[in-house]
Design a protein around this motif. Structure first.
Motif, PDB file in Angstrom:
ATOM      1  N   VAL A  48      -4.575 171.074 113.680  1.00  0.00           N
ATOM      2  CA  VAL A  48      -4.539 171.004 112.217  1.00  0.00           C
ATOM      3  C   VAL A  48      -4.899 169.601 111.743  1.00  0.00           C
ATOM      4  O   VAL A  48      -5.700 169.414 110.824  1.00  0.00           O
ATOM      5  CB  VAL A  48      -3.144 171.402 111.689  1.00  0.00           C
ATOM      6  N   LYS A  49      -4.303 168.600 112.402  1.00  0.00           N
ATOM      7  CA  LYS A  49      -4.573 167.210 112.021  1.00  0.00           C
ATOM      8  C   LYS A  49      -6.030 166.852 112.263  1.00  0.00           C
ATOM      9  O   LYS A  49      -6.685 166.216 111.438  1.00  0.00           O
ATOM     10  CB  LYS A  49      -3.663 166.274 112.822  1.00  0.00           C
ATOM     11  N   LEU A  50      -6.557 167.298 113.411  1.00  0.00           N
ATOM     12  CA  LEU A  50      -7.938 166.989 113.762  1.00  0.00           C
ATOM     13  C   LEU A  50      -8.905 167.593 112.760  1.00  0.00           C
ATOM     14  O   LEU A  50      -9.893 166.974 112.371  1.00  0.00           O
ATOM     15  CB  LEU A  50      -8.253 167.513 115.168  1.00  0.00           C
ATOM     16  N   SER A  51      -8.600 168.825 112.318  1.00  0.00           N
ATOM     17  CA  SER A  51      -9.492 169.493 111.371  1.00  0.00           C
ATOM     18  C   SER A  51      -9.569 168.739 110.050  1.00  0.00           C
ATOM     19  O   SER A  51     -10.519 168.883 109.300  1.00  0.00           O
ATOM     20  CB  SER A  51      -9.019 170.930 111.116  1.00  0.00           C
ATOM     21  N   ASN A 266     -11.463 173.374 103.618  1.00  0.00           N
ATOM     22  CA  ASN A 266     -10.933 172.276 104.422  1.00  0.00           C
ATOM     23  C   ASN A 266     -11.013 170.959 103.657  1.00  0.00           C
ATOM     24  O   ASN A 266     -10.090 170.135 103.699  1.00  0.00           O
ATOM     25  CB  ASN A 266     -11.702 172.187 105.741  1.00  0.00           C
ATOM     26  N   LYS A 267     -12.117 170.769 102.938  1.00  0.00           N
ATOM     27  CA  LYS A 267     -12.274 169.565 102.118  1.00  0.00           C
ATOM     28  C   LYS A 267     -11.214 169.509 101.016  1.00  0.00           C
ATOM     29  O   LYS A 267     -10.814 168.433 100.577  1.00  0.00           O
ATOM     30  CB  LYS A 267     -13.665 169.546 101.478  1.00  0.00           C
ATOM     31  N   GLU A 268     -10.777 170.711 100.594  1.00  0.00           N
ATOM     32  CA  GLU A 268      -9.745 170.791  99.559  1.00  0.00           C
ATOM     33  C   GLU A 268      -8.339 170.661 100.146  1.00  0.00           C
ATOM     34  O   GLU A 268      -7.346 170.755  99.424  1.00  0.00           O
ATOM     35  CB  GLU A 268      -9.859 172.136  98.824  1.00  0.00           C
ATOM     36  N   GLY A 269      -8.269 170.485 101.472  1.00  0.00           N
ATOM     37  CA  GLY A 269      -6.975 170.350 102.136  1.00  0.00           C
ATOM     38  C   GLY A 269      -6.286 171.673 102.412  1.00  0.00           C
ATOM     39  O   GLY A 269      -5.069 171.722 102.602  1.00  0.00           O
ATOM     40  N   LYS A 270      -7.074 172.760 102.463  1.00  0.00           N
ATOM     41  CA  LYS A 270      -6.502 174.089 102.681  1.00  0.00           C
ATOM     42  C   LYS A 270      -6.984 174.662 104.010  1.00  0.00           C
ATOM     43  O   LYS A 270      -8.173 174.600 104.321  1.00  0.00           O
ATOM     44  CB  LYS A 270      -6.902 175.030 101.541  1.00  0.00           C
ATOM     45  N   GLU A 271      -6.051 175.225 104.771  1.00  0.00           N
ATOM     46  CA  GLU A 271      -6.399 175.852 106.043  1.00  0.00           C
ATOM     47  C   GLU A 271      -6.882 177.277 105.803  1.00  0.00           C
ATOM     48  O   GLU A 271      -6.428 177.959 104.881  1.00  0.00           O
ATOM     49  CB  GLU A 271      -5.185 175.866 106.977  1.00  0.00           C
ATOM     50  N   TRP A 272      -7.776 177.733 106.666  1.00  0.00           N
ATOM     51  CA  TRP A 272      -8.371 179.063 106.514  1.00  0.00           C
ATOM     52  C   TRP A 272      -7.311 180.159 106.516  1.00  0.00           C
ATOM     53  O   TRP A 272      -7.386 181.110 105.743  1.00  0.00           O
ATOM     54  CB  TRP A 272      -9.387 179.300 107.625  1.00  0.00           C
ATOM     55  N   LYS A 273      -6.306 180.025 107.350  1.00  0.00           N
ATOM     56  CA  LYS A 273      -5.284 181.064 107.462  1.00  0.00           C
ATOM     57  C   LYS A 273      -4.454 181.204 106.186  1.00  0.00           C
ATOM     58  O   LYS A 273      -3.799 182.226 105.979  1.00  0.00           O
ATOM     59  CB  LYS A 273      -4.361 180.784 108.655  1.00  0.00           C
ATOM     60  N   ASP A 274      -4.490 180.186 105.337  1.00  0.00           N
ATOM     61  CA  ASP A 274      -3.691 180.211 104.112  1.00  0.00           C
ATOM     62  C   ASP A 274      -4.495 180.643 102.884  1.00  0.00           C
ATOM     63  O   ASP A 274      -3.947 180.742 101.784  1.00  0.00           O
ATOM     64  CB  ASP A 274      -3.091 178.823 103.844  1.00  0.00           C
TER      65      ASP A 274
END
Length: 313
Positions: A48-51, A266-274
């Motif tokens: 998560v951090k790396l992404s 991801n740029k918006e700080g959101k993970e795909w699963k969410d």
């Protein structure tokens, strides 16, 4: 005094070797299990951090790809039942043509069993069977007797001739002509309330190959999505899960587009699963126009060679 003597005797008594070994073995196992879960937790946190922090576009693409297109695939909420058998019986699929289409594709040929036999297996979508799934669900949406096909956008925009669309004119895998199988067989019988539910969901589901929602299934992906929605509603799947399933289907059919969408979020700080699947499938993100805006906003991401799906068999 007597109790002290007993305790001293027990303390000084030699412990059998097998007990010592048993204690050592089990304590080692406990430590190993604990270390495994700690490492797993740390690894997940690292991913998560790396992404969020990686400077390598190629590295980020691989992380996003695994999130959007898991190697193990995605298990859909519906079961096959006898749908495959009915597709053969209806004439929308010619078994010989299907086998010829997928000759050399061992995964798809193995999936032929779902057309030949009734099965309680859940449908699964992955990188290896995505073509088989889009064609089979396309056939289902095309042949199933449907109010949407009989009275909806296909009729309105087709102006009386629905055979000029990619989803109809492009289908050539049946034992009968497409105009004979179009909305011809009650494979999935829906109540009036379920028909309304299907229509509502379909109008919220777009695909990156065009600007139309699935209530206007003028291409194979739209027709496939319609077929899946009908089957899922019939089997009592919740609307939230249907949107998640369609998002998974679209992702494997249009991998480039949805990895780009994952990069955007991801740029918006959101993970795909969410991500809210219904939102991701909306015109803003999943129509051709929406997908183009996403591409422009993140520019081109290197490291991904898959160009995505096309409208055809």
């Amino acid at each position: 005094m007597k109790r002290k003597k007993i305790i001293n005797r027990l303390i000084h008594k030699a412990i059998p070797l097998w007990i010592v070994l048993w204690l050592v073995f089990n304590s080692t196992m406990v430590v190993a299990i604990a270390e495994y879960y700690i490492m797993k937790k740390n690894f997940n946190e690292y991913v998560v951090k790396l992404s969020k922090t990686t400077q390598s576009p190629e590295e980020l693409v691989q992380i996003l790809k695994q999130a959007v297109l898991p190697q193990s695939g995605y298990t859909l909420a519906v079961t096959w039942g006898d749908v495959g058998q009915q597709l053969l019986q209806s004439g929308v699929i010619d078994q010989g043509k299907y086998k010829e289409l997928f000759s050399g594709d061992t995964v798809s040929l193995n999936h032929m069993r779902y057309l030949e036999n009734k099965s309680s297996d859940q449908m699964v979508i992955n990188e290896e069977n995505s073509r088989f799934m889009v064609n089979t669900l396309w056939a289902l949406g095309l042949v199933n007797k449907s109010k949407i096909l009989d009275e909806g956008s296909m009729q309105i925009y087709g102006k009386g001739d629905v055979m000029n669309f990619a989803s109809t004119g492009g289908w050539n895998l049946g034992t009968k002509a497409t105009n004979q199988v179009y909305s011809s067989t009650k494979i999935i019988e829906l109540t009036p309330e379920q028909e309304i539910q299907v229509q509502k969901i379909a109008r919220n589901v777009y695909r990156p190959c065009c600007g139309n929602h699935s209530e206007f299934p003028d291409c194979n992906h739209g027709m496939a999505a319609l077929g899946y929605i009908q089957l899922a509603v019939k089997q009592g799947v919740t609307e939230d899960r249907i949107y998640k399933d369609i998002l998974a289907l679209n992702s494997f059919w249009f991998p480039q587009n949805y990895i780009e969408l994952a990069a955007y979020f991801n740029k918006e700080g959101k993970e795909w699963k969410d991500i809210d699947a219904k939102l991701a499938l909306s015109a803003d993100y999943s129509s051709a126009q929406g997908a183009q805006k996403i591409k422009q906003s993140i520019q081109n991401i290197p490291g991904l060679n898959n160009s995505g799906g096309s409208c055809g068999t």
